[in-house]
Design a protein around this motif. Structure first.
Motif, PDB file in Angstrom:
ATOM      1  N   LEU A   1      98.454  17.410  34.251  1.00 27.94           N
ATOM      2  CA  LEU A   1      98.558  18.757  33.685  1.00 27.94           C
ATOM      3  C   LEU A   1      99.981  19.286  33.808  1.00 27.94           C
ATOM      4  O   LEU A   1     100.506  19.920  32.880  1.00 27.94           O
ATOM      5  CB  LEU A   1      97.580  19.691  34.391  1.00 27.94           C
ATOM      6  N   PHE A   2     100.612  19.020  34.963  1.00 24.98           N
ATOM      7  CA  PHE A   2     101.994  19.456  35.165  1.00 24.98           C
ATOM      8  C   PHE A   2     102.922  18.730  34.199  1.00 24.98           C
ATOM      9  O   PHE A   2     103.794  19.346  33.566  1.00 24.98           O
ATOM     10  CB  PHE A   2     102.399  19.190  36.613  1.00 24.98           C
ATOM     11  N   ARG A   3     102.733  17.437  34.072  1.00 27.80           N
ATOM     12  CA  ARG A   3     103.543  16.633  33.142  1.00 27.80           C
ATOM     13  C   ARG A   3     103.370  17.114  31.703  1.00 27.80           C
ATOM     14  O   ARG A   3     104.352  17.276  30.955  1.00 27.80           O
ATOM     15  CB  ARG A   3     103.138  15.169  33.258  1.00 27.80           C
ATOM     16  N   ASP A   4     102.127  17.356  31.313  1.00 27.79           N
ATOM     17  CA  ASP A   4     101.853  17.756  29.933  1.00 27.79           C
ATOM     18  C   ASP A   4     102.386  19.145  29.613  1.00 27.79           C
ATOM     19  O   ASP A   4     102.586  19.474  28.434  1.00 27.79           O
ATOM     20  CB  ASP A   4     100.342  17.704  29.663  1.00 27.79           C
ATOM     21  N   SER A   5     102.640  19.932  30.643  1.00 23.87           N
ATOM     22  CA  SER A   5     103.213  21.264  30.424  1.00 23.87           C
ATOM     23  C   SER A   5     104.743  21.217  30.395  1.00 23.87           C
ATOM     24  O   SER A   5     105.389  22.259  30.270  1.00 23.87           O
ATOM     25  CB  SER A   5     102.754  22.225  31.527  1.00 23.87           C
ATOM     26  N   GLY A   6     105.289  20.018  30.500  1.00 25.73           N
ATOM     27  CA  GLY A   6     106.735  19.857  30.450  1.00 25.73           C
ATOM     28  C   GLY A   6     107.387  19.571  31.781  1.00 25.73           C
ATOM     29  O   GLY A   6     108.616  19.431  31.857  1.00 25.73           O
ATOM     30  N   GLY A   7     106.604  19.486  32.860  1.00 24.32           N
ATOM     31  CA  GLY A   7     107.155  19.230  34.179  1.00 24.32           C
ATOM     32  C   GLY A   7     107.535  17.775  34.377  1.00 24.32           C
ATOM     33  O   GLY A   7     106.935  16.871  33.780  1.00 24.32           O
ATOM     34  N   LEU A   8     108.524  17.548  35.208  1.00 20.58           N
ATOM     35  CA  LEU A   8     108.965  16.204  35.542  1.00 20.58           C
ATOM     36  C   LEU A   8     108.374  15.785  36.886  1.00 20.58           C
ATOM     37  O   LEU A   8     108.376  16.570  37.843  1.00 20.58           O
ATOM     38  CB  LEU A   8     110.490  16.140  35.618  1.00 20.58           C
ATOM     39  N   VAL A   9     107.890  14.568  36.961  1.00 22.99           N
ATOM     40  CA  VAL A   9     107.273  14.050  38.179  1.00 22.99           C
ATOM     41  C   VAL A   9     108.108  12.893  38.718  1.00 22.99           C
ATOM     42  O   VAL A   9     108.242  11.853  38.071  1.00 22.99           O
ATOM     43  CB  VAL A   9     105.831  13.571  37.921  1.00 22.99           C
ATOM     44  N   LEU A  10     108.676  13.095  39.891  1.00 25.10           N
ATOM     45  CA  LEU A  10     109.368  12.022  40.596  1.00 25.10           C
ATOM     46  C   LEU A  10     108.571  11.686  41.839  1.00 25.10           C
ATOM     47  O   LEU A  10     108.248  12.569  42.626  1.00 25.10           O
ATOM     48  CB  LEU A  10     110.799  12.442  40.973  1.00 25.10           C
ATOM     49  N   LEU A  11     108.221  10.428  41.988  1.00 28.59           N
ATOM     50  CA  LEU A  11     107.485   9.981  43.169  1.00 28.59           C
ATOM     51  C   LEU A  11     108.487   9.681  44.272  1.00 28.59           C
ATOM     52  O   LEU A  11     109.352   8.813  44.105  1.00 28.59           O
ATOM     53  CB  LEU A  11     106.640   8.751  42.834  1.00 28.59           C
ATOM     54  N   LEU A  12     108.382  10.419  45.359  1.00 25.49           N
ATOM     55  CA  LEU A  12     109.330  10.306  46.476  1.00 25.49           C
ATOM     56  C   LEU A  12     108.595   9.697  47.662  1.00 25.49           C
ATOM     57  O   LEU A  12     107.739  10.344  48.274  1.00 25.49           O
ATOM     58  CB  LEU A  12     109.866  11.689  46.837  1.00 25.49           C
ATOM     59  N   THR A  13     108.918   8.470  47.971  1.00 30.83           N
ATOM     60  CA  THR A  13     108.114   7.741  48.950  1.00 30.83           C
ATOM     61  C   THR A  13     108.951   7.092  50.034  1.00 30.83           C
ATOM     62  O   THR A  13     110.063   6.620  49.773  1.00 30.83           O
ATOM     63  CB  THR A  13     107.277   6.654  48.242  1.00 30.83           C
ATOM     64  N   ASN A  14     108.399   7.048  51.226  1.00 31.01           N
ATOM     65  CA  ASN A  14     109.038   6.352  52.338  1.00 31.01           C
ATOM     66  C   ASN A  14     108.689   4.866  52.345  1.00 31.01           C
ATOM     67  O   ASN A  14     108.882   4.186  53.350  1.00 31.01           O
ATOM     68  CB  ASN A  14     108.633   6.986  53.669  1.00 31.01           C
ATOM     69  N   SER A  15     108.217   4.360  51.244  1.00 33.17           N
ATOM     70  CA  SER A  15     107.980   2.924  51.141  1.00 33.17           C
ATOM     71  C   SER A  15     109.293   2.171  51.349  1.00 33.17           C
ATOM     72  O   SER A  15     110.331   2.552  50.810  1.00 33.17           O
ATOM     73  CB  SER A  15     107.418   2.568  49.757  1.00 33.17           C
ATOM     74  N   PRO A  16     109.265   1.082  52.120  1.00 34.78           N
ATOM     75  CA  PRO A  16     110.474   0.286  52.320  1.00 34.78           C
ATOM     76  C   PRO A  16     110.803  -0.611  51.141  1.00 34.78           C
ATOM     77  O   PRO A  16     111.818  -1.310  51.155  1.00 34.78           O
ATOM     78  CB  PRO A  16     110.133  -0.543  53.557  1.00 34.78           C
ATOM     79  N   ARG A  17     109.974  -0.601  50.125  1.00 34.59           N
ATOM     80  CA  ARG A  17     110.174  -1.497  48.986  1.00 34.59           C
ATOM     81  C   ARG A  17     111.090  -0.866  47.932  1.00 34.59           C
ATOM     82  O   ARG A  17     111.218   0.347  47.843  1.00 34.59           O
ATOM     83  CB  ARG A  17     108.823  -1.820  48.340  1.00 34.59           C
TER      84      ARG A  17
ATOM     85  N   ASP B   1     110.146  23.194  37.611  1.00 32.11           N
ATOM     86  CA  ASP B   1     110.434  22.286  36.502  1.00 32.11           C
ATOM     87  C   ASP B   1     110.165  20.838  36.880  1.00 32.11           C
ATOM     88  O   ASP B   1     110.061  19.981  36.000  1.00 32.11           O
ATOM     89  CB  ASP B   1     111.903  22.410  36.078  1.00 32.11           C
ATOM     90  N   ALA B   2     110.107  20.560  38.186  1.00 33.48           N
ATOM     91  CA  ALA B   2     109.929  19.178  38.639  1.00 33.48           C
ATOM     92  C   ALA B   2     109.271  19.170  40.013  1.00 33.48           C
ATOM     93  O   ALA B   2     109.329  20.166  40.749  1.00 33.48           O
ATOM     94  CB  ALA B   2     111.264  18.450  38.702  1.00 33.48           C
ATOM     95  N   VAL B   3     108.641  18.063  40.335  1.00 30.09           N
ATOM     96  CA  VAL B   3     108.083  17.866  41.676  1.00 30.09           C
ATOM     97  C   VAL B   3     108.573  16.544  42.231  1.00 30.09           C
ATOM     98  O   VAL B   3     108.805  15.577  41.498  1.00 30.09           O
ATOM     99  CB  VAL B   3     106.535  17.886  41.685  1.00 30.09           C
ATOM    100  N   TYR B   4     108.762  16.532  43.562  1.00 26.44           N
ATOM    101  CA  TYR B   4     108.949  15.304  44.312  1.00 26.44           C
ATOM    102  C   TYR B   4     107.619  15.072  45.031  1.00 26.44           C
ATOM    103  O   TYR B   4     107.308  15.745  46.007  1.00 26.44           O
ATOM    104  CB  TYR B   4     110.046  15.443  45.365  1.00 26.44           C
ATOM    105  N   CYS B   5     106.821  14.134  44.546  1.00 27.04           N
ATOM    106  CA  CYS B   5     105.475  13.944  45.088  1.00 27.04           C
ATOM    107  C   CYS B   5     105.389  12.690  45.955  1.00 27.04           C
ATOM    108  O   CYS B   5     105.756  11.590  45.525  1.00 27.04           O
ATOM    109  CB  CYS B   5     104.459  13.846  43.952  1.00 27.04           C
TER     110      CYS B   5
ATOM    111  N   ALA C   1     116.733  11.249  34.622  1.00 26.09           N
ATOM    112  CA  ALA C   1     115.500  11.324  33.833  1.00 26.09           C
ATOM    113  C   ALA C   1     115.452  12.583  32.979  1.00 26.09           C
ATOM    114  O   ALA C   1     114.955  12.563  31.849  1.00 26.09           O
ATOM    115  CB  ALA C   1     114.288  11.284  34.773  1.00 26.09           C
ATOM    116  N   ALA C   2     115.976  13.675  33.520  1.00 27.29           N
ATOM    117  CA  ALA C   2     115.935  14.952  32.807  1.00 27.29           C
ATOM    118  C   ALA C   2     117.071  15.101  31.811  1.00 27.29           C
ATOM    119  O   ALA C   2     116.991  15.911  30.884  1.00 27.29           O
ATOM    120  CB  ALA C   2     115.987  16.101  33.810  1.00 27.29           C
ATOM    121  N   GLY C   3     118.143  14.334  32.018  1.00 27.39           N
ATOM    122  CA  GLY C   3     119.311  14.497  31.182  1.00 27.39           C
ATOM    123  C   GLY C   3     120.147  15.700  31.565  1.00 27.39           C
ATOM    124  O   GLY C   3     121.030  16.128  30.817  1.00 27.39           O
ATOM    125  N   ARG C   4     119.856  16.240  32.744  1.00 27.31           N
ATOM    126  CA  ARG C   4     120.590  17.414  33.236  1.00 27.31           C
ATOM    127  C   ARG C   4     120.287  17.587  34.718  1.00 27.31           C
ATOM    128  O   ARG C   4     119.312  17.025  35.234  1.00 27.31           O
ATOM    129  CB  ARG C   4     120.152  18.688  32.509  1.00 27.31           C
TER     130      ARG C   4
END
Length: 292
Positions: A42-58, A16-20, A219-222
């Motif tokens: 394509l994943f988003r358009d199929s209803g998937g949630l995309v969370l960007l998970l980054t080791n950026s210090p910002r 249902d979601a990815v940590y990318c 973001a998902a509300g759940r």
């Protein structure tokens, strides 16, 4: 043994979601990877949630602006969770004092900006090393020319003064375009080797996953069950190890940091991939050369 896939769509319906991850997966610091963008679209358009998970210090807002600048559209993703935000919350707690010596480039100064969502940051002061109660490391002063060896004198003084180091980016190296550069994690490791104490807040450590779960749920509300979340990343000791430690599935991008070790051209050599994974005693759920 990890499963080698040709396209993300082969397994995406399981989640249902990815940590990318960002660097090495979605972009190279200079431009986004078109196939990776399309796969997430394509994943988003199929209803998937995309969370960007980054080791950026910002902070999140700063990362979003950086992504704008290299052409990653904001409608591609639903949320962002950064190592920097996890570290900022720890610093704001006051557990490391109020006066800190900052190791990192000027572009990382948004790390110290007051944030209404992180009370206490406004009390943090950047001071010279001899006045500091702790070190905050967001990166090298000049990651284009320096190496961890250039920090020996700073680390000797810091250790003698009993300072602990907060590492806002556990990554050791990252590929910026065609050049591999050192990150804050390399300095934290060097400080530890010299007898100092380092604390980490990004992948593979728990704080950033706690932050990601909170932001994804908002973001998902759940709440989304972890079995329905896939981590995507190219760092074997950050993305893959972190996901496995959190009991989450992970898609390993072998064509990033491990491209040479796995002979990824454009897919990994199965035998070299297996040898690489055995060396690290890790087994990702699936592997692909590049996100597509």
């Amino acid at each position: 043994m990890t499963r080698i896939i040709e396209h993300f769509s082969e397994i995406s319906a399981n989640y249902d979601a990815v940590y990318c991850d960002l660097w090495g997966c979605l972009h190279n610091g200079q431009r986004p990877f078109a196939e990776a963008v399309r796969a997430l679209e394509l994943f988003r358009d199929s209803g998937g949630l995309v969370l960007l998970l980054t080791n950026s210090p910002r902070p999140k807002a700063s990362v979003e602006i950086q992504l704008d600048g290299i052409g990653v559209a904001r409608d591609l993703y639903h949320e962002v969770a950064t190592s920097g935000d996890s570290a900022r919350a720890a610093l704001a707690s006051g557990s490391y004092g109020k006066n800190v010596f900052h190791i990192g480039p000027e572009r990382d100064l948004p790390f110290f900006a007051p944030d209404p969502d992180i009370p206490g940051l406004e009390n943090i002061n950047r001071v010279p090393l001899d006045q500091a109660e702790a070190i905050v490391c967001t990166g090298l002063f000049d990651d284009q020319t320096e190496t961890p060896a250039d920090y020996a004198a700073i680390f000797l003084e810091a250790k003698n003064n009993g300072l602990e180091l907060l590492c806002a980016n556990p990554d050791i190296v990252v590929d910026h375009g065609d050049k591999r550069i050192y990150c804050a994690g390399a300095l934290a490791a060097a400080y530890t080797e010299r007898g100092g104490v380092s604390h980490y807040f990004g992948k593979p450590h728990p704080p950033i996953y706690d932050l990601a779960r909170t932001r994804l749920a908002a973001a998902a509300g759940r709440d989304i069950d972890q079995s329905r979340i896939l981590c995507i990343g190219d760092g074997i000791m950050t993305d893959v190890l972190g996901a496995i430690n959190e009991n989450m599935d992970v898609l390993f991008i072998s064509g990033g940091l491990a491209a040479e070790d796995t002979a990824t051209r454009p897919q990994p050599d199965p035998q070299k991939l297996e040898a690489f994974l055995q060396k690290h005693s890790l087994s990702p759920t699936a592997t692909i050369g590049h996100l597509r």
